[in-house]
Design a protein around this motif. Sequence first.
Motif, PDB file in Angstrom:
ATOM      1  N   VAL A   1      69.723 -42.504  49.978  1.00  0.00           N
ATOM      2  CA  VAL A   1      68.498 -42.688  49.430  1.00  0.00           C
ATOM      3  C   VAL A   1      68.655 -44.237  48.832  1.00  0.00           C
ATOM      4  CG1 VAL A   1      66.474 -42.468  47.921  1.00  0.00           C
ATOM      5  CG2 VAL A   1      67.707 -40.420  48.690  1.00  0.00           C
ATOM      6  N   ALA A   2      69.633 -44.392  47.934  1.00  0.00           N
ATOM      7  CA  ALA A   2      69.906 -45.740  47.338  1.00  0.00           C
ATOM      8  C   ALA A   2      70.325 -46.821  48.347  1.00  0.00           C
ATOM      9  CB  ALA A   2      71.271 -45.566  46.531  1.00  0.00           C
ATOM     10  N   LYS A   3      70.955 -46.343  49.443  1.00  0.00           N
ATOM     11  CA  LYS A   3      71.249 -47.159  50.305  1.00  0.00           C
ATOM     12  C   LYS A   3      70.260 -47.720  51.339  1.00  0.00           C
ATOM     13  CE  LYS A   3      75.407 -47.409  48.513  1.00  0.00           C
ATOM     14  NZ  LYS A   3      75.375 -48.084  47.217  1.00  0.00           N
ATOM     15  N   LEU A   4      69.391 -46.658  51.698  1.00  0.00           N
ATOM     16  CA  LEU A   4      68.314 -46.942  52.803  1.00  0.00           C
ATOM     17  C   LEU A   4      67.073 -47.074  52.407  1.00  0.00           C
ATOM     18  CD1 LEU A   4      68.784 -47.000  55.985  1.00  0.00           C
ATOM     19  CD2 LEU A   4      67.790 -44.675  56.040  1.00  0.00           C
ATOM     20  N   ALA A   5      66.498 -46.366  51.577  1.00  0.00           N
ATOM     21  CA  ALA A   5      65.188 -46.395  51.155  1.00  0.00           C
ATOM     22  C   ALA A   5      64.424 -47.430  50.083  1.00  0.00           C
ATOM     23  CB  ALA A   5      64.915 -44.908  50.373  1.00  0.00           C
ATOM     24  N   ASP A   6      63.139 -47.682  50.294  1.00  0.00           N
ATOM     25  CA  ASP A   6      62.363 -48.282  49.489  1.00  0.00           C
ATOM     26  C   ASP A   6      61.726 -47.793  48.589  1.00  0.00           C
ATOM     27  OD1 ASP A   6      62.893 -50.802  51.457  1.00  0.00           O
ATOM     28  OD2 ASP A   6      61.285 -49.580  52.970  1.00  0.00           O
ATOM     29  N   ARG A   7      61.217 -46.555  48.837  1.00  0.00           N
ATOM     30  CA  ARG A   7      60.573 -45.466  47.722  1.00  0.00           C
ATOM     31  C   ARG A   7      61.111 -44.217  47.906  1.00  0.00           C
ATOM     32  NH1 ARG A   7      55.487 -47.231  45.726  1.00  0.00           N
ATOM     33  NH2 ARG A   7      55.295 -49.378  46.386  1.00  0.00           N
ATOM     34  N   VAL A   8      60.876 -43.633  46.769  1.00  0.00           N
ATOM     35  CA  VAL A   8      61.699 -42.124  46.879  1.00  0.00           C
ATOM     36  C   VAL A   8      60.589 -41.274  46.314  1.00  0.00           C
ATOM     37  CG1 VAL A   8      62.790 -42.662  44.789  1.00  0.00           C
ATOM     38  CG2 VAL A   8      63.677 -40.813  46.396  1.00  0.00           C
ATOM     39  N   SER A   9      60.469 -39.968  46.846  1.00  0.00           N
ATOM     40  CA  SER A   9      59.890 -38.820  46.126  1.00  0.00           C
ATOM     41  C   SER A   9      60.675 -37.810  46.139  1.00  0.00           C
ATOM     42  CB  SER A   9      58.808 -38.329  47.181  1.00  0.00           C
ATOM     43  OG  SER A   9      57.577 -39.240  47.345  1.00  0.00           O
ATOM     44  N   VAL A  10      60.965 -37.229  44.738  1.00  0.00           N
ATOM     45  CA  VAL A  10      61.802 -36.088  44.487  1.00  0.00           C
ATOM     46  C   VAL A  10      60.841 -35.029  44.510  1.00  0.00           C
ATOM     47  CG1 VAL A  10      63.446 -35.469  42.722  1.00  0.00           C
ATOM     48  CG2 VAL A  10      63.272 -37.756  42.934  1.00  0.00           C
ATOM     49  N   ILE A  11      61.421 -33.923  45.308  1.00  0.00           N
ATOM     50  CA  ILE A  11      60.592 -32.478  45.504  1.00  0.00           C
ATOM     51  C   ILE A  11      61.351 -31.554  44.950  1.00  0.00           C
ATOM     52  CG2 ILE A  11      61.334 -32.491  47.856  1.00  0.00           C
ATOM     53  CD1 ILE A  11      58.640 -31.428  48.309  1.00  0.00           C
ATOM     54  N   HIS A  12      60.789 -30.533  44.187  1.00  0.00           N
ATOM     55  CA  HIS A  12      61.508 -29.407  43.680  1.00  0.00           C
ATOM     56  C   HIS A  12      60.274 -28.258  43.722  1.00  0.00           C
ATOM     57  CE1 HIS A  12      62.913 -26.177  41.008  1.00  0.00           C
ATOM     58  NE2 HIS A  12      64.031 -26.601  41.447  1.00  0.00           N
ATOM     59  N   GLY A  13      60.648 -26.965  44.271  1.00  0.00           N
ATOM     60  CA  GLY A  13      59.814 -26.224  44.079  1.00  0.00           C
ATOM     61  C   GLY A  13      58.184 -26.438  45.008  1.00  0.00           C
TER      62      GLY A  13
ATOM     63  N   SER B   1      52.502 -40.903  50.497  1.00  0.00           N
ATOM     64  CA  SER B   1      51.748 -41.998  51.242  1.00  0.00           C
ATOM     65  C   SER B   1      52.786 -43.075  51.620  1.00  0.00           C
ATOM     66  CB  SER B   1      50.768 -42.770  50.191  1.00  0.00           C
ATOM     67  OG  SER B   1      50.393 -43.926  50.936  1.00  0.00           O
ATOM     68  N   ILE B   2      52.912 -43.384  52.751  1.00  0.00           N
ATOM     69  CA  ILE B   2      53.958 -44.186  53.458  1.00  0.00           C
ATOM     70  C   ILE B   2      53.419 -45.300  54.072  1.00  0.00           C
ATOM     71  CG2 ILE B   2      55.961 -44.449  55.074  1.00  0.00           C
ATOM     72  CD1 ILE B   2      56.395 -41.289  54.736  1.00  0.00           C
ATOM     73  N   ARG B   3      53.758 -46.607  53.692  1.00  0.00           N
ATOM     74  CA  ARG B   3      53.054 -47.685  54.226  1.00  0.00           C
ATOM     75  C   ARG B   3      53.989 -48.326  55.554  1.00  0.00           C
ATOM     76  NH1 ARG B   3      52.558 -50.740  48.329  1.00  0.00           N
ATOM     77  NH2 ARG B   3      52.480 -48.802  47.276  1.00  0.00           N
ATOM     78  N   PRO B   4      53.176 -49.028  56.421  1.00  0.00           N
ATOM     79  CA  PRO B   4      53.965 -49.698  57.517  1.00  0.00           C
ATOM     80  C   PRO B   4      55.289 -50.115  57.235  1.00  0.00           C
ATOM     81  CG  PRO B   4      51.343 -50.348  57.364  1.00  0.00           C
ATOM     82  CD  PRO B   4      51.852 -49.568  56.139  1.00  0.00           C
ATOM     83  N   GLY B   5      56.083 -49.736  57.959  1.00  0.00           N
ATOM     84  CA  GLY B   5      57.530 -50.672  57.924  1.00  0.00           C
ATOM     85  C   GLY B   5      58.478 -50.186  56.761  1.00  0.00           C
ATOM     86  N   GLU B   6      57.900 -49.043  55.943  1.00  0.00           N
ATOM     87  CA  GLU B   6      58.556 -48.527  54.927  1.00  0.00           C
ATOM     88  C   GLU B   6      59.394 -47.339  55.167  1.00  0.00           C
ATOM     89  OE1 GLU B   6      56.693 -48.074  50.885  1.00  0.00           O
ATOM     90  OE2 GLU B   6      56.345 -46.195  51.710  1.00  0.00           O
ATOM     91  N   VAL B   7      60.684 -47.419  54.147  1.00  0.00           N
ATOM     92  CA  VAL B   7      61.476 -46.099  54.411  1.00  0.00           C
ATOM     93  C   VAL B   7      61.293 -45.650  53.227  1.00  0.00           C
ATOM     94  CG1 VAL B   7      63.950 -45.422  54.405  1.00  0.00           C
ATOM     95  CG2 VAL B   7      63.227 -47.476  55.832  1.00  0.00           C
ATOM     96  N   HIS B   8      60.605 -44.234  53.313  1.00  0.00           N
ATOM     97  CA  HIS B   8      60.197 -43.428  52.273  1.00  0.00           C
ATOM     98  C   HIS B   8      61.223 -42.174  52.423  1.00  0.00           C
ATOM     99  CE1 HIS B   8      57.109 -42.169  49.175  1.00  0.00           C
ATOM    100  NE2 HIS B   8      57.827 -41.198  49.184  1.00  0.00           N
ATOM    101  N   ALA B   9      61.979 -42.086  51.198  1.00  0.00           N
ATOM    102  CA  ALA B   9      62.893 -40.740  51.131  1.00  0.00           C
ATOM    103  C   ALA B   9      62.575 -39.806  50.531  1.00  0.00           C
ATOM    104  CB  ALA B   9      64.255 -41.385  50.466  1.00  0.00           C
ATOM    105  N   LEU B  10      62.273 -38.676  51.078  1.00  0.00           N
ATOM    106  CA  LEU B  10      62.095 -37.465  50.396  1.00  0.00           C
ATOM    107  C   LEU B  10      63.470 -36.659  49.975  1.00  0.00           C
ATOM    108  CD1 LEU B  10      59.595 -35.717  49.985  1.00  0.00           C
ATOM    109  CD2 LEU B  10      59.844 -34.800  52.083  1.00  0.00           C
ATOM    110  N   VAL B  11      63.500 -36.563  48.733  1.00  0.00           N
ATOM    111  CA  VAL B  11      65.029 -35.886  48.231  1.00  0.00           C
ATOM    112  C   VAL B  11      64.750 -34.602  47.585  1.00  0.00           C
ATOM    113  CG1 VAL B  11      65.008 -37.574  46.374  1.00  0.00           C
ATOM    114  CG2 VAL B  11      67.075 -36.424  47.396  1.00  0.00           C
ATOM    115  N   GLY B  12      65.500 -33.721  47.776  1.00  0.00           N
ATOM    116  CA  GLY B  12      65.544 -32.582  47.051  1.00  0.00           C
ATOM    117  C   GLY B  12      66.468 -31.217  47.604  1.00  0.00           C
TER     118      GLY B  12
END
Lengths: 310, 302
Positions: free
Chosen positions: B226-238, B33-44
Amino acid sequence: MNAGPAMNALPAIGDATAIGDAPTTKVVPGATPLLRVRGLSVALPDFSAPRGLLGLSRAPLRPILQGVDMELSCGECLGLVGESGSGKTTLGRALLRLVAPTAGRIEFDGRDIAHETEAAMRPLRARMQMIFQDPLSSLNPRRTVGDAVVQPLRAYGRLGTRDEARRAAAMLLEQVALPAAFASRYPHELSGGQRQRVGIARAIALSPDLVVADEIVSGLDVSTQATILLLLRELRARLGLAIVFITHDLSVVRVLCDRIAVMREGRIVEQGTTADVFAAPRDHYTRELLDAVPLPDVERGWLDPLATAA
Amino acid sequence: MSAPVLEIEGLHVLLRGERREPDRLMLRGVDLSIRPGEVHALVGESGAGKSMIARTVLGILPHRAQVASGHVRLLGHDWLKMPPAARRAMLGRDVSLIPQDPMSALSPAHTIERQICEVLRLHLPMSAQAARERALALLDAVRIREPARVLHQYPHELSGGMRQRVLIAIAFACGPRLIVADEPTTALDVTVQREVLRLLRTMQQRGGGQSGGTAVLFITHNLGLVAKLADRVSVIHGGRIVERGLVAEIFDAPHAAYTRALFAATPRHDRPAEALRPIDPAVTAALDVEAAAYDNAWARAR
């Protein structure tokens, strides 16, 4: 860890205990350096420059390297860093005489090779190898992995029977922690990290003294990158390889390299031991490069517009 | 709190096997879920399913992939059930993409002006003259020097950093609510990367006319970014989200074993060489076992 030269009596690769060890080197203090470069300059034709009335005149030469001095001891690992266009790849290629220098000396094991003929270079080429950035384009898609890794041995007539080739392939693959069964596979069947291991296996096939590795971990995932770096560190200690490690990623240099040379616009602007340069960079460009590496720490203001914009 | 820009629930994407290969689940019940104006990182890492999520959102899943179940709500629309024409009208205007490789994303045969004006005139009622002026303003906004000259240049005449700036300009051209940025700086030098990220941050906050800024789904394998830019993060694997939360909290104390392993496998120039640990195969093996169990349960429930 014992850094003996005998390849057969080596401990198994990839065991976790070896991983945390500091790199060991065979550097003998006061010994002749393996490489000694003085005033090395390279100029290449600049095809983007305007070329006379009909574009028929020859492209003017553009200086790429300008008076580079550097040294590399046996078994030492030098990190060559800089941005694209800084000349780091050209320097790596010039060291192996893959491009011809316009001026300067390249002493390899005490002998100036800057202007040697290709015939005179040939026996030396067995002692210097290259690992390329993109293993998929540097491996023949129609050759099996086993064929690819023993090709250097074949080129130097060091292989006799088919059985010898099979054994050599299995041993080389074992060196880079790949199963011997991979010898019958084709490059497209391998993952990026596995292909890079094949590239490394081929580079060490002739037991070279020097390996130039050009951005070999740039395209890889974090976990693959870490295993490749640790593999290189281990091979280096075990085989006494000297490595010129070309990269734009300073964090990677810290893992592998004893010394670092920072390049900008065809010149080396700073050289020193990795620990010294990272602790107290003297050149402002080195500082800039270090600051630009995004470390995985939350840091407010890292992306704020420059205050000096005025 | 206003409604999320993008809401993904229980998304399963199935890749149909070729010839005798069995079908494979690429996404295993992803919630995001991504809120308005938020940077959400998807890392994997590669193969984790990051791009599958991006492609579902952009409606460009590969030929053999299909959404097996799940919901995607984009700006209040049931995205997966929308007629293709209605989706196309929103793509490039309300949702846009900053791709990884600027050289293959830009047409080599057309000027920069034409490529920026194309998206403007496709989506906004604009005269050719107004589009040209807007294109000039966009190049200026992405801090390209001599924008009037660059407008008439072709992609091959620009450096990698400049091309990426042009793509950012195109992505922000119509004032989108959501931008999918797929490894937008992977091909760049560190110093150029920092400049491009600065720009992305500024443009995102300014939002191309959207109050509250543009939301960004930022796909990367680089924890530093991710650390420098994002507000939230989701870590994905498989194909599963293994950890999610605020960047500040997760980077302070990662909870999942896989996230911790990713941190340990990331080289840092401020730590000694011995600190680097490759990902313990046991960590990923445990996740693979869970994924296999998930697949079995999912197949039975179908």
